[in-house]
Write a protein that holds these residues in place. Structure first.
Motif, PDB file in Angstrom:
ATOM      1  N   LEU A 200      -8.374   5.771  10.187  1.00  0.00           N
ATOM      2  CA  LEU A 200      -7.081   5.098  10.129  1.00  0.00           C
ATOM      3  C   LEU A 200      -6.981   4.293   8.839  1.00  0.00           C
ATOM      4  O   LEU A 200      -7.983   3.795   8.333  1.00  0.00           O
ATOM      5  CB  LEU A 200      -6.922   4.171  11.343  1.00  0.00           C
ATOM      6  CG  LEU A 200      -7.085   4.865  12.698  1.00  0.00           C
ATOM      7  CD1 LEU A 200      -6.997   3.859  13.829  1.00  0.00           C
ATOM      8  CD2 LEU A 200      -6.053   5.974  12.862  1.00  0.00           C
ATOM      9  N   THR A 201      -5.773   4.149   8.296  1.00  0.00           N
ATOM     10  CA  THR A 201      -5.608   3.511   6.999  1.00  0.00           C
ATOM     11  C   THR A 201      -4.242   2.870   6.875  1.00  0.00           C
ATOM     12  O   THR A 201      -3.432   2.899   7.791  1.00  0.00           O
ATOM     13  CB  THR A 201      -5.809   4.559   5.881  1.00  0.00           C
ATOM     14  OG1 THR A 201      -5.779   3.899   4.626  1.00  0.00           O
ATOM     15  CG2 THR A 201      -4.737   5.613   5.899  1.00  0.00           C
ATOM     16  N   ARG A 202      -3.980   2.315   5.702  1.00  0.00           N
ATOM     17  CA  ARG A 202      -2.671   1.731   5.404  1.00  0.00           C
ATOM     18  C   ARG A 202      -2.253   2.151   4.009  1.00  0.00           C
ATOM     19  O   ARG A 202      -2.946   2.915   3.364  1.00  0.00           O
ATOM     20  CB  ARG A 202      -2.736   0.204   5.501  1.00  0.00           C
ATOM     21  CG  ARG A 202      -3.721  -0.430   4.537  1.00  0.00           C
ATOM     22  CD  ARG A 202      -3.900  -1.908   4.846  1.00  0.00           C
ATOM     23  NE  ARG A 202      -4.804  -2.548   3.907  1.00  0.00           N
ATOM     24  CZ  ARG A 202      -4.421  -3.114   2.783  1.00  0.00           C
ATOM     25  NH1 ARG A 202      -3.150  -3.100   2.424  1.00  0.00           N
ATOM     26  NH2 ARG A 202      -5.291  -3.700   1.996  1.00  0.00           N
TER      27      ARG A 202
ATOM     28  N   TYR B 117       1.552   2.145  -7.991  1.00  0.00           N
ATOM     29  CA  TYR B 117       1.031   3.446  -8.416  1.00  0.00           C
ATOM     30  C   TYR B 117      -0.475   3.493  -8.216  1.00  0.00           C
ATOM     31  O   TYR B 117      -1.001   4.425  -7.632  1.00  0.00           O
ATOM     32  CB  TYR B 117       1.371   3.691  -9.893  1.00  0.00           C
ATOM     33  CG  TYR B 117       0.681   4.920 -10.440  1.00  0.00           C
ATOM     34  CD1 TYR B 117       1.106   6.188 -10.053  1.00  0.00           C
ATOM     35  CD2 TYR B 117      -0.392   4.799 -11.318  1.00  0.00           C
ATOM     36  CE1 TYR B 117       0.466   7.317 -10.536  1.00  0.00           C
ATOM     37  CE2 TYR B 117      -1.026   5.927 -11.806  1.00  0.00           C
ATOM     38  CZ  TYR B 117      -0.601   7.193 -11.421  1.00  0.00           C
ATOM     39  OH  TYR B 117      -1.230   8.302 -11.903  1.00  0.00           O
ATOM     40  N   ARG B 118      -1.142   2.490  -8.738  1.00  0.00           N
ATOM     41  CA  ARG B 118      -2.588   2.443  -8.565  1.00  0.00           C
ATOM     42  C   ARG B 118      -2.919   1.771  -7.237  1.00  0.00           C
ATOM     43  O   ARG B 118      -2.527   0.633  -7.003  1.00  0.00           O
ATOM     44  CB  ARG B 118      -3.245   1.686  -9.716  1.00  0.00           C
ATOM     45  CG  ARG B 118      -3.141   2.406 -11.040  1.00  0.00           C
ATOM     46  CD  ARG B 118      -3.925   1.704 -12.127  1.00  0.00           C
ATOM     47  NE  ARG B 118      -3.867   2.431 -13.372  1.00  0.00           N
ATOM     48  CZ  ARG B 118      -4.676   3.431 -13.682  1.00  0.00           C
ATOM     49  NH1 ARG B 118      -5.600   3.801 -12.834  1.00  0.00           N
ATOM     50  NH2 ARG B 118      -4.557   4.065 -14.830  1.00  0.00           N
ATOM     51  N   PRO B 119      -3.628   2.452  -6.378  1.00  0.00           N
ATOM     52  CA  PRO B 119      -3.943   1.848  -5.077  1.00  0.00           C
ATOM     53  C   PRO B 119      -4.894   0.668  -5.236  1.00  0.00           C
ATOM     54  O   PRO B 119      -5.695   0.623  -6.162  1.00  0.00           O
ATOM     55  CB  PRO B 119      -4.618   2.999  -4.325  1.00  0.00           C
ATOM     56  CG  PRO B 119      -5.176   3.864  -5.396  1.00  0.00           C
ATOM     57  CD  PRO B 119      -4.208   3.777  -6.543  1.00  0.00           C
ATOM     58  N   THR B 120      -4.767  -0.262  -4.323  1.00  0.00           N
ATOM     59  CA  THR B 120      -5.702  -1.375  -4.318  1.00  0.00           C
ATOM     60  C   THR B 120      -7.082  -0.862  -3.926  1.00  0.00           C
ATOM     61  O   THR B 120      -7.236   0.260  -3.433  1.00  0.00           O
ATOM     62  CB  THR B 120      -5.257  -2.447  -3.309  1.00  0.00           C
ATOM     63  OG1 THR B 120      -5.291  -1.863  -1.994  1.00  0.00           O
ATOM     64  CG2 THR B 120      -3.841  -2.923  -3.609  1.00  0.00           C
ATOM     65  N   GLN B 121      -8.084  -1.705  -4.136  1.00  0.00           N
ATOM     66  CA  GLN B 121      -9.441  -1.292  -3.774  1.00  0.00           C
ATOM     67  C   GLN B 121      -9.527  -0.970  -2.293  1.00  0.00           C
ATOM     68  O   GLN B 121     -10.204  -0.015  -1.886  1.00  0.00           O
ATOM     69  CB  GLN B 121     -10.433  -2.403  -4.134  1.00  0.00           C
ATOM     70  CG  GLN B 121     -11.891  -2.053  -3.853  1.00  0.00           C
ATOM     71  CD  GLN B 121     -12.387  -0.879  -4.675  1.00  0.00           C
ATOM     72  OE1 GLN B 121     -11.897  -0.622  -5.777  1.00  0.00           O
ATOM     73  NE2 GLN B 121     -13.348  -0.140  -4.130  1.00  0.00           N
ATOM     74  N   ALA B 122      -8.819  -1.767  -1.476  1.00  0.00           N
ATOM     75  CA  ALA B 122      -8.851  -1.526  -0.031  1.00  0.00           C
ATOM     76  C   ALA B 122      -8.249  -0.164   0.310  1.00  0.00           C
ATOM     77  O   ALA B 122      -8.803   0.598   1.119  1.00  0.00           O
ATOM     78  CB  ALA B 122      -8.103  -2.627   0.703  1.00  0.00           C
ATOM     79  N   VAL B 123      -7.123   0.178  -0.328  1.00  0.00           N
ATOM     80  CA  VAL B 123      -6.476   1.464  -0.061  1.00  0.00           C
ATOM     81  C   VAL B 123      -7.367   2.605  -0.559  1.00  0.00           C
ATOM     82  O   VAL B 123      -7.504   3.645   0.098  1.00  0.00           O
ATOM     83  CB  VAL B 123      -5.087   1.519  -0.729  1.00  0.00           C
ATOM     84  CG1 VAL B 123      -4.510   2.930  -0.654  1.00  0.00           C
ATOM     85  CG2 VAL B 123      -4.153   0.535  -0.061  1.00  0.00           C
TER      86      VAL B 123
ATOM     87  N   GLN C 150       5.233  -3.261   5.979  1.00  0.00           N
ATOM     88  CA  GLN C 150       3.868  -3.749   5.917  1.00  0.00           C
ATOM     89  C   GLN C 150       3.121  -3.253   4.686  1.00  0.00           C
ATOM     90  O   GLN C 150       1.960  -3.545   4.497  1.00  0.00           O
ATOM     91  CB  GLN C 150       3.106  -3.291   7.173  1.00  0.00           C
ATOM     92  CG  GLN C 150       3.690  -3.857   8.457  1.00  0.00           C
ATOM     93  CD  GLN C 150       2.932  -3.361   9.675  1.00  0.00           C
ATOM     94  OE1 GLN C 150       1.810  -2.866   9.561  1.00  0.00           O
ATOM     95  NE2 GLN C 150       3.535  -3.501  10.851  1.00  0.00           N
ATOM     96  N   ARG C 151       3.780  -2.455   3.837  1.00  0.00           N
ATOM     97  CA  ARG C 151       3.100  -1.894   2.677  1.00  0.00           C
ATOM     98  C   ARG C 151       2.996  -2.922   1.559  1.00  0.00           C
ATOM     99  O   ARG C 151       3.855  -3.771   1.391  1.00  0.00           O
ATOM    100  CB  ARG C 151       3.852  -0.663   2.166  1.00  0.00           C
ATOM    101  CG  ARG C 151       3.881   0.497   3.161  1.00  0.00           C
ATOM    102  CD  ARG C 151       4.680   1.648   2.595  1.00  0.00           C
ATOM    103  NE  ARG C 151       4.705   2.755   3.532  1.00  0.00           N
ATOM    104  CZ  ARG C 151       5.423   3.852   3.367  1.00  0.00           C
ATOM    105  NH1 ARG C 151       6.173   3.983   2.288  1.00  0.00           N
ATOM    106  NH2 ARG C 151       5.399   4.808   4.250  1.00  0.00           N
ATOM    107  N   ASP C 152       1.938  -2.776   0.773  1.00  0.00           N
ATOM    108  CA  ASP C 152       1.791  -3.629  -0.400  1.00  0.00           C
ATOM    109  C   ASP C 152       2.821  -3.233  -1.433  1.00  0.00           C
ATOM    110  O   ASP C 152       3.250  -2.094  -1.529  1.00  0.00           O
ATOM    111  CB  ASP C 152       0.390  -3.469  -0.997  1.00  0.00           C
ATOM    112  CG  ASP C 152      -0.663  -3.976  -0.042  1.00  0.00           C
ATOM    113  OD1 ASP C 152      -0.312  -4.778   0.822  1.00  0.00           O
ATOM    114  OD2 ASP C 152      -1.831  -3.550  -0.177  1.00  0.00           O
TER     115      ASP C 152
END
Length: 505
Positions: free
Chosen positions: A369-371, A376-382, A489-491
């Motif tokens: 599961l993810t978010r 454009y550049r995903p965060t480290q968590a993503v 809820q998205r960054d």
């Protein structure tokens, strides 16, 4: 040859082993067989209880000999037919390579140059054939090298078409003569294929010896250049075994290998002399492992040595909850390396210093599961979540761990969002195949990703099932919940001015 009776034959005394020595010539006369085989057949013939039994047994043996000869002749004929078929196979390889090279040349302006710069046309053909046939890419590449150089390898290819040479040997010649000029390749091939004195097929060891001798005779490049070529192929290779252990092979120059072995041996013998109970082999293995993990040697005994190395290195292992608690004994994965038994996995995760991290997955599909995010550049968590979802490269039959892959926007940003459904881990090869338009990929149902190659073949991959083997596979008609959170809820973040979806994103 004439029959000569040995002392053992005459006296029926066993000599030199459990069986008598027997010299005989083949004959169609059953009585001759009965007389000749007496020393061997007596224990059997006494049970036949009839004088006719000996002649009958001799006739049966003769029939078996003839049957064996017929089968052996059939094997030889099949090998010839197989070689001729393999020649046709190589011709087909060459034809496909020509077709796909023309397809690449026909790509939109500039695309062909980009393909050649990032992915060689030979690699494109290799992947295509490997996927269609199940043959490994390494073997396909070797065959393709032979198939696309018909003039250079005309001698071995002609022998293959005539059924006088197997594909295995043809590939051996092509591989071992890779650095020789064309004229020398011809000379080597002719020397290797020279007929034997007795007219019999050339045995494999003799073939290899001939090949090495012929190459050494024509190779004028000198030892320095050969060493430079060999040194360029140095590397480290690891393979896990089923008993919870593994092989680690380091290929480097001879002087370094000798120095390493001398150092390990000297240190190991010193530890043995100081009372260490480990064998020399165990000490050398532990010293080398610890040096690679920590950059230094150790004098600690085995178990302490294993725990000490954990401070400087990480080894990921995926252990389902049921396995960790002892409710299941499914094999567990060391991503990118292989699998270990459940018992060994539980031993690993309970060692001092082990760190546990949870990976929430859908119980029906095994999908992580993810978010998502709008940048454009995903965060480290993503980034970490997408790597967890895909597990490995999403290219067909690619097992490169997602942590070593590019992260690709399936639909180029900003048209496509930076979301879980639009981000996929792709090994650089497959990323370039998609980016250049050589192959295409498109989302499919069930979180699938369908690839289409130059020949129009389609292959669909899916996110990694982290519970594979623990649960039965989910049915295709089972509903699969979306794992993307709602847009609210998205960054969010500033959008970088990116026009093309180039590696690594």
């Amino acid at each position: 040859m004439p029959y000569v009776a040995s002392p053992a034959e005459t006296s029926a005394v066993r000599s030199g082993g459990p069986w008598p020595v027997l010299r005989a010539r083949w004959s169609s006369d059953p009585d001759h067989w009965a007389r000749t085989l007496d020393p061997v057949l007596d224990p059997v013939l006494t049970q036949l209880r009839a004088g006719r039994g000996r002649a009958r047994a001799a006739a049966a043996l003769e029939g078996l000999a003839r049957a064996g000869e017929r089968v052996l002749a059939a094997i030889q004929a099949l090998e010839v037919a197989k070689a001729r078929l393999e020649a046709d196979l190589l011709a087909a390889y060459g034809a496909l390579a020509t077709i796909e090279a023309q397809q690449i040349d026909a790509l939109p302006a500039g695309a062909a140059a980009r393909v050649s710069a990032r992915v060689s046309p030979e690699r494109v053909v290799t992947e295509e054939i490997a996927l269609a046939t199940g043959v490994g890419t390494g073997e396909v590449a070797r065959r393709l090298t032979l198939a696309t150089a018909p003039r250079r390898h005309r001698v071995v290819l002609n022998a293959l078409r005539a059924g006088r040479l197997s594909l295995h040997r043809a590939l051996q010649v092509a591989s071992d003569t890779a650095l020789l000029p064309d004229a020398d390749v011809t000379t080597v091939a002719q020397a290797v294929l020279a007929p034997t004195r007795d007219g019999q097929p050339l045995p494999q060891r003799t073939f290899t010896a001939r090949l090495r001798r012929a190459i050494a005779s024509v190779d004028t490049r000198g030892s320095a250049e050969r060493h430079a070529h060999a040194r360029a192929r140095r590397g480290v290779f690891g393979r896990l075994t089923d008993d919870g252990m593994g092989w680690l092979t380091v290929t480097t120059d001879a002087a370094s290998v000798a120095a390493v072995m001398d150092h390990l041996d000297t240190t190991a013998r010193g530890l043995r002399g100081a009372g260490d109970a480990r064998t020399l082999d165990q000490l050398r293995a532990d010293l080398a492992t610890d040096a690679l993990l920590r950059g230094s040697g150790t004098t600690e005994p085995g178990p302490a040595h294993a725990a000490a190395g954990q401070a400087a290195s990480l080894a990921w292992i995926v252990v389902p909850f049921e396995v960790a608690t002892g409710q299941a004994d499914t094999a567990c994965e060391l991503p990118g390396h292989g699998w270990v038994t459940a018992t060994h996995a539980r031993e690993i995760i309970t060692r001092p210093g082990s760190v546990w991290a949870t990976l929430p997955v859908d119980l029906r599909t095994g999908r992580a599961l993810t978010r998502a995010t709008r940048t454009y550049r995903p965060t480290q968590a993503v980034l970490e979540h997408v790597q967890a979802v895909d597990g490995t490269c999403r290219g067909p039959d690619c097992h490169v761990p997602a942590t070593r892959c590019d992260l690709d926007h399936e639909t180029p940003w900003p048209t496509g969002p930076t979301s879980t459904d639009n981000l996929h881990a792709k090994h650089r090869l497959h990323h370039n195949l998609k980016t250049t338009g050589t192959w295409t990929s498109a989302p499919d149902t069930d979180h699938g990703l369908t690839w289409t190659t130059l020949t129009g073949r389609s292959y669909t991959t899916h996110p990694k099932n982290w519970r594979a083997g623990v649960d039965p596979p989910a049915r295709r008609d089972d509903p699969v919940p979306r794992s993307d959170p709602p847009p609210s809820q998205r960054d969010s973040g500033p959008a970088p001015p990116v026009e093309h979806d180039q590696p690594p994103f």
